[in-house]
Write a protein that holds these residues in place. Structure first.
Motif, PDB file in Angstrom:
ATOM      1  N   ALA A  61       9.022   7.158 -10.548  1.00 36.23           N
ATOM      2  CA  ALA A  61       8.364   6.662  -9.334  1.00 36.23           C
ATOM      3  C   ALA A  61       9.044   5.408  -8.805  1.00 36.23           C
ATOM      4  O   ALA A  61       9.247   5.257  -7.591  1.00 36.23           O
ATOM      5  N   TYR A  62       9.422   4.492  -9.699  1.00 38.91           N
ATOM      6  CA  TYR A  62      10.092   3.258  -9.277  1.00 38.91           C
ATOM      7  C   TYR A  62      11.438   3.556  -8.629  1.00 38.91           C
ATOM      8  O   TYR A  62      11.788   2.977  -7.595  1.00 38.91           O
ATOM      9  N   ASN A  63      12.191   4.478  -9.241  1.00 37.65           N
ATOM     10  CA  ASN A  63      13.504   4.811  -8.692  1.00 37.65           C
ATOM     11  C   ASN A  63      13.394   5.467  -7.329  1.00 37.65           C
ATOM     12  O   ASN A  63      14.129   5.115  -6.397  1.00 37.65           O
ATOM     13  N   VAL A  64      12.469   6.421  -7.205  1.00 33.23           N
ATOM     14  CA  VAL A  64      12.291   7.098  -5.914  1.00 33.23           C
ATOM     15  C   VAL A  64      11.840   6.097  -4.853  1.00 33.23           C
ATOM     16  O   VAL A  64      12.307   6.120  -3.707  1.00 33.23           O
ATOM     17  N   GLU A  65      10.946   5.194  -5.232  1.00 38.29           N
ATOM     18  CA  GLU A  65      10.471   4.173  -4.297  1.00 38.29           C
ATOM     19  C   GLU A  65      11.622   3.296  -3.819  1.00 38.29           C
ATOM     20  O   GLU A  65      11.726   2.956  -2.628  1.00 38.29           O
ATOM     21  N   LYS A  66      12.513   2.940  -4.717  1.00 38.20           N
ATOM     22  CA  LYS A  66      13.659   2.116  -4.348  1.00 38.20           C
ATOM     23  C   LYS A  66      14.584   2.873  -3.401  1.00 38.20           C
ATOM     24  O   LYS A  66      15.140   2.296  -2.462  1.00 38.20           O
ATOM     25  N   ARG A  67      14.724   4.178  -3.625  1.00 30.41           N
ATOM     26  CA  ARG A  67      15.588   4.981  -2.744  1.00 30.41           C
ATOM     27  C   ARG A  67      14.987   5.117  -1.347  1.00 30.41           C
ATOM     28  O   ARG A  67      15.719   5.172  -0.349  1.00 30.41           O
ATOM     29  N   LEU A  68      13.671   5.168  -1.266  1.00 27.92           N
ATOM     30  CA  LEU A  68      13.018   5.363   0.031  1.00 27.92           C
ATOM     31  C   LEU A  68      12.867   4.063   0.814  1.00 27.92           C
ATOM     32  O   LEU A  68      12.595   4.097   2.021  1.00 27.92           O
ATOM     33  N   LEU A 116       0.805  -1.222   0.000  1.00 29.46           N
ATOM     34  CA  LEU A 116       0.000   0.000   0.000  1.00 29.46           C
ATOM     35  C   LEU A 116       0.842   1.278   0.000  1.00 29.46           C
ATOM     36  O   LEU A 116       0.556   2.199  -0.785  1.00 29.46           O
ATOM     37  N   PRO A 117       1.892   1.406   0.839  1.00 23.98           N
ATOM     38  CA  PRO A 117       2.705   2.628   0.766  1.00 23.98           C
ATOM     39  C   PRO A 117       3.317   2.841  -0.615  1.00 23.98           C
ATOM     40  O   PRO A 117       3.396   3.974  -1.100  1.00 23.98           O
ATOM     41  N   ALA A 118       3.749   1.748  -1.258  1.00 26.98           N
ATOM     42  CA  ALA A 118       4.320   1.867  -2.606  1.00 26.98           C
ATOM     43  C   ALA A 118       3.258   2.330  -3.601  1.00 26.98           C
ATOM     44  O   ALA A 118       3.545   3.102  -4.521  1.00 26.98           O
ATOM     45  N   ILE A 119       2.027   1.863  -3.420  1.00 32.34           N
ATOM     46  CA  ILE A 119       0.929   2.285  -4.296  1.00 32.34           C
ATOM     47  C   ILE A 119       0.669   3.780  -4.140  1.00 32.34           C
ATOM     48  O   ILE A 119       0.514   4.506  -5.129  1.00 32.34           O
ATOM     49  N   LEU A 120       0.631   4.245  -2.896  1.00 32.73           N
ATOM     50  CA  LEU A 120       0.341   5.662  -2.640  1.00 32.73           C
ATOM     51  C   LEU A 120       1.457   6.557  -3.159  1.00 32.73           C
ATOM     52  O   LEU A 120       1.199   7.597  -3.770  1.00 32.73           O
ATOM     53  N   ARG A 121       2.701   6.140  -2.931  1.00 29.92           N
ATOM     54  CA  ARG A 121       3.817   6.947  -3.435  1.00 29.92           C
ATOM     55  C   ARG A 121       3.861   6.922  -4.965  1.00 29.92           C
ATOM     56  O   ARG A 121       4.153   7.938  -5.605  1.00 29.92           O
ATOM     57  N   GLY A 122       3.581   5.759  -5.563  1.00 25.28           N
ATOM     58  CA  GLY A 122       3.527   5.697  -7.023  1.00 25.28           C
ATOM     59  C   GLY A 122       2.432   6.589  -7.588  1.00 25.28           C
ATOM     60  O   GLY A 122       2.612   7.235  -8.615  1.00 25.28           O
ATOM     61  N   THR A 147      13.515   0.672   2.897  1.00 21.84           N
ATOM     62  CA  THR A 147      14.499   0.262   3.906  1.00 21.84           C
ATOM     63  C   THR A 147      15.320  -0.933   3.437  1.00 21.84           C
ATOM     64  O   THR A 147      16.408  -1.177   3.945  1.00 21.84           O
ATOM     65  N   ASN A 148      14.800  -1.680   2.478  1.00 22.35           N
ATOM     66  CA  ASN A 148      15.518  -2.841   1.932  1.00 22.35           C
ATOM     67  C   ASN A 148      15.533  -2.770   0.409  1.00 22.35           C
ATOM     68  O   ASN A 148      14.897  -3.595  -0.267  1.00 22.35           O
ATOM     69  N   PRO A 149      16.241  -1.786  -0.164  1.00 21.63           N
ATOM     70  CA  PRO A 149      16.211  -1.589  -1.623  1.00 21.63           C
ATOM     71  C   PRO A 149      16.776  -2.762  -2.406  1.00 21.63           C
ATOM     72  O   PRO A 149      16.477  -2.913  -3.587  1.00 21.63           O
ATOM     73  N   GLU A 150      17.599  -3.591  -1.759  1.00 20.92           N
ATOM     74  CA  GLU A 150      18.197  -4.711  -2.479  1.00 20.92           C
ATOM     75  C   GLU A 150      17.157  -5.742  -2.932  1.00 20.92           C
ATOM     76  O   GLU A 150      17.421  -6.570  -3.813  1.00 20.92           O
ATOM     77  N   ARG A 151      15.956  -5.685  -2.358  1.00 16.38           N
ATOM     78  CA  ARG A 151      14.917  -6.641  -2.742  1.00 16.38           C
ATOM     79  C   ARG A 151      14.262  -6.283  -4.072  1.00 16.38           C
ATOM     80  O   ARG A 151      13.655  -7.127  -4.712  1.00 16.38           O
ATOM     81  N   TYR A 152      14.392  -5.003  -4.465  1.00 12.36           N
ATOM     82  CA  TYR A 152      13.831  -4.601  -5.754  1.00 12.36           C
ATOM     83  C   TYR A 152      14.657  -5.240  -6.882  1.00 12.36           C
ATOM     84  O   TYR A 152      15.881  -5.295  -6.817  1.00 12.36           O
ATOM     85  N   GLY A 153      13.956  -5.722  -7.883  1.00 11.49           N
ATOM     86  CA  GLY A 153      14.622  -6.402  -8.983  1.00 11.49           C
ATOM     87  C   GLY A 153      14.737  -7.898  -8.791  1.00 11.49           C
ATOM     88  O   GLY A 153      15.227  -8.608  -9.665  1.00 11.49           O
ATOM     89  N   THR A 154      14.279  -8.388  -7.638  1.00 14.16           N
ATOM     90  CA  THR A 154      14.344  -9.826  -7.354  1.00 14.16           C
ATOM     91  C   THR A 154      12.953 -10.457  -7.301  1.00 14.16           C
ATOM     92  O   THR A 154      12.834 -11.631  -6.957  1.00 14.16           O
ATOM     93  N   GLY A 155      11.925  -9.690  -7.599  1.00 11.53           N
ATOM     94  CA  GLY A 155      10.564 -10.200  -7.534  1.00 11.53           C
ATOM     95  C   GLY A 155       9.793  -9.649  -6.351  1.00 11.53           C
ATOM     96  O   GLY A 155       8.907 -10.324  -5.821  1.00 11.53           O
ATOM     97  N   ASP A 156      10.104  -8.413  -5.946  1.00 11.70           N
ATOM     98  CA  ASP A 156       9.386  -7.773  -4.841  1.00 11.70           C
ATOM     99  C   ASP A 156       8.052  -7.247  -5.363  1.00 11.70           C
ATOM    100  O   ASP A 156       7.997  -6.574  -6.402  1.00 11.70           O
TER     101      ASP A 156
END
Length: 501
Positions: A277-284, A249-255, A286-295
């Motif tokens: 939006a995707y880049n900013v979400e990844k920067r914000l 939900l937070p990712a949806i709202l920020r997107g 707490t576990n950005p390393e999970r993006y790109g792995t099927g998050d």
């Protein structure tokens, strides 16, 4: 305002208008799933049909197709790594990995839910502050647009993490491909090698089908030949748990926020908004390393930005008469042929039409959820098809999609070459997304750059004198410089930690 909106709902919920919204949503979703056409071409092809309708019914049909196509593009992005249209490119990063992990159902479900929430929020903002917010778009001239697109390219390059140098190279390659065709200022052909089929440039679909779909086909074929192809991963569930929804939900709202913010700028479009939006979400995160792995957030965020930008693009169209992209430009033409001129007086002169259109957008978002939610189960089962049978189908879809653009064998050859390049890039760790975005934004970047220089009589100082442009350029530099510095600090701390211990 509430009275106007209720009157709009009374018009939008009439059986005929409701049926038109439903039909438009179905057409848009199907077109979004099929690569090659896209919402712009579809709306253009259906223009003769809408001229036989009333202005209200015509606009309900066009906006329903637009919204449906924005949603439909996510389906093939998630299932077979084929972006249905340019705004769905970023969804392939996490969406297809989720499908390979047996989570296609959850990915498709969050795409539908995120699209509904973002689309509804965008229409709510359009309802409340559409006219005042449109004034902000007038602050963006050619210099600001060039800097905004440069910022978008920088954000995508920074997604590559430790491969920023490779991302910059692939971005430049994408920009170079965008220069193929007729020069807009001089009218001279560039890099066409005397071939008239290249005069219009190389279409996004031609390259995207190659670097995404054909590269996937070649990779899978190689794995099957080598005997390393993993077994079929069936969807373990085709529903979305409450935990996954609250997590997304937070990712949806920020997107939704960033998608709306970028989408309301004329010319920016949904594609740029999803990347930013995707880049900013990844920067914000707490576990950005999970993006790109099927998050799952990597699907929820860009799909929300996509649909929020689609709603936001109607703000400059209706309030200022300025189209936000190709699809809204065709809508502008349709409105003018119906003897309706969008602009500041739209609310006064055509208030009934406008409020009926806004109400139909609320209804259209609900229709898309009702229409697509039951299909999540059906779509998810596609991943149960063995790769040796699925990949030839993908190959046929790609061929038909590319051929439908201009019926040119040159496009098919370019797609095949792009497929080999995409396969090489995948094998050697070169990021594909910057190349695609460079191709998408290249033409508009060059146009804005040259317009700015014409205004300033050849002085590049215009990009630094404009506060918004200067701020965006600083942000672009920060996005490129910050990741290597942060990575180096992290390594330094990791080395120093055992010493202090």
């Amino acid at each position: 305002m509430l009275d106007h909106l209720l009157n709009g709902f009374a018009t939008a919920l009439q059986p005929m208008n409701l049926a038109i919204a439903f039909l438009g949503s179905i057409i848009g979703t199907v077109i979004g799933v099929l690569p090659g056409l896209g919402p712009t071409a579809t709306i253009a092809m259906l223009l003769p049909l809408v001229f036989t309708m009333s202005p209200v019914a015509a606009m309900i049909m066009l906006t329903s197709i637009y919204y449906g196509a924005m949603y439909g593009g996510s389906t093939t992005s998630i299932l077979v790594n084929i972006p249905g249209e340019s705004a769905s490119v970023i969804t392939t990063i996490d969406g297809h990995k989720m499908a390979k992990q047996g989570r296609a159902g959850a990915a498709l479900a969050i795409a539908a839910i995120g699209s509904f929430i973002a689309g509804t929020l965008a229409v709510m903002v359009l309802t409340i502050v559409g006219k005042p917010v449109a004034g902000l778009a007038l602050r963006f001239g050619p210099a600001e647009f060039f800097s905004l697109m440069l910022f978008g390219l920088a954000t995508v390059a920074s997604l590559a993490g430790g491969r920023i140098s490779k991302a910059i190279v692939t971005t430049v390659v994408g920009l170079m491909i965008a220069t193929v065709g007729i020069d807009l200022v001089s009218g001279a052909p560039r890099f066409t090698f005397g071939n008239p089929f290249l005069s219009d440039g190389i279409d996004f679909i031609v390259v995207a089908m190659g670097v995404f779909a054909l590269a996937e086909v070649v990779t899978t074929a190689r794995e099957i030949w080598a005997g390393t192809q993993s077994g079929v991963v069936k969807a373990d569930k085709v529903w979305l748990s409450w935990k996954e929804f609250t997590y997304s939900l937070p990712a949806i709202l920020r997107g939704s926020f960033f998608g709306f913010l970028v989408g309301m700028l004329p010319g920016a479009g949904a594609t740029l908004s999803t990347f930013i939006a995707y880049n900013v979400e990844k920067r914000l995160a707490t576990n950005p390393e999970r993006y790109g792995t099927g998050d799952i957030r990597g699907v929820a965020n860009p799909e929300s930005a996509n649909n929020a930008a689609s709603g936001a693009s109607l703000i400059p169209l209706l309030s200022l008469g300025i189209p936000g992209g190709g699809a809204t430009a065709v809508m502008l033409g349709a409105l003018m042929m119906l003897d309706i001129t969008p602009g500041p007086l739209m609310f006064e002169k055509h208030g009934a039409l406008l409020w009926a259109l806004i109400a139909s957008m609320y209804v259209g978002n609900a229709i898309l959820v009702v229409l697509n939610w039951p299909l999540v189960n059906v779509f998810a089962r596609i991943m149960a098809v063995p790769a040796r049978y699925l990949m030839p189908i993908v190959l046929v879809i790609c061929t038909v999609g590319v051929w439908s653009i201009s019926q040119s064998s040159v496009d098919l050859v370019c797609t095949a070459f792009a497929g080999l390049v995409g396969y090489y890039m995948r094998r050697h760790g070169w990021p594909v997304e910057p190349l695609v975005l460079g191709l998408i934004l290249g033409g508009r970047m060059e146009s804005s750059y040259r317009q700015a220089l014409i205004i300033s009589k050849g002085s590049h100082g215009i990009f630094l004198e404009k506060p918004i442009s200067f701020g965006l350029l600083l942000a672009a530099v920060a996005f490129l410089v910050a990741p290597p510095i942060l990575a180096r600090l992290k390594r330094t701390r990791a080395i120093a930690a055992p010493v202090h211990a």
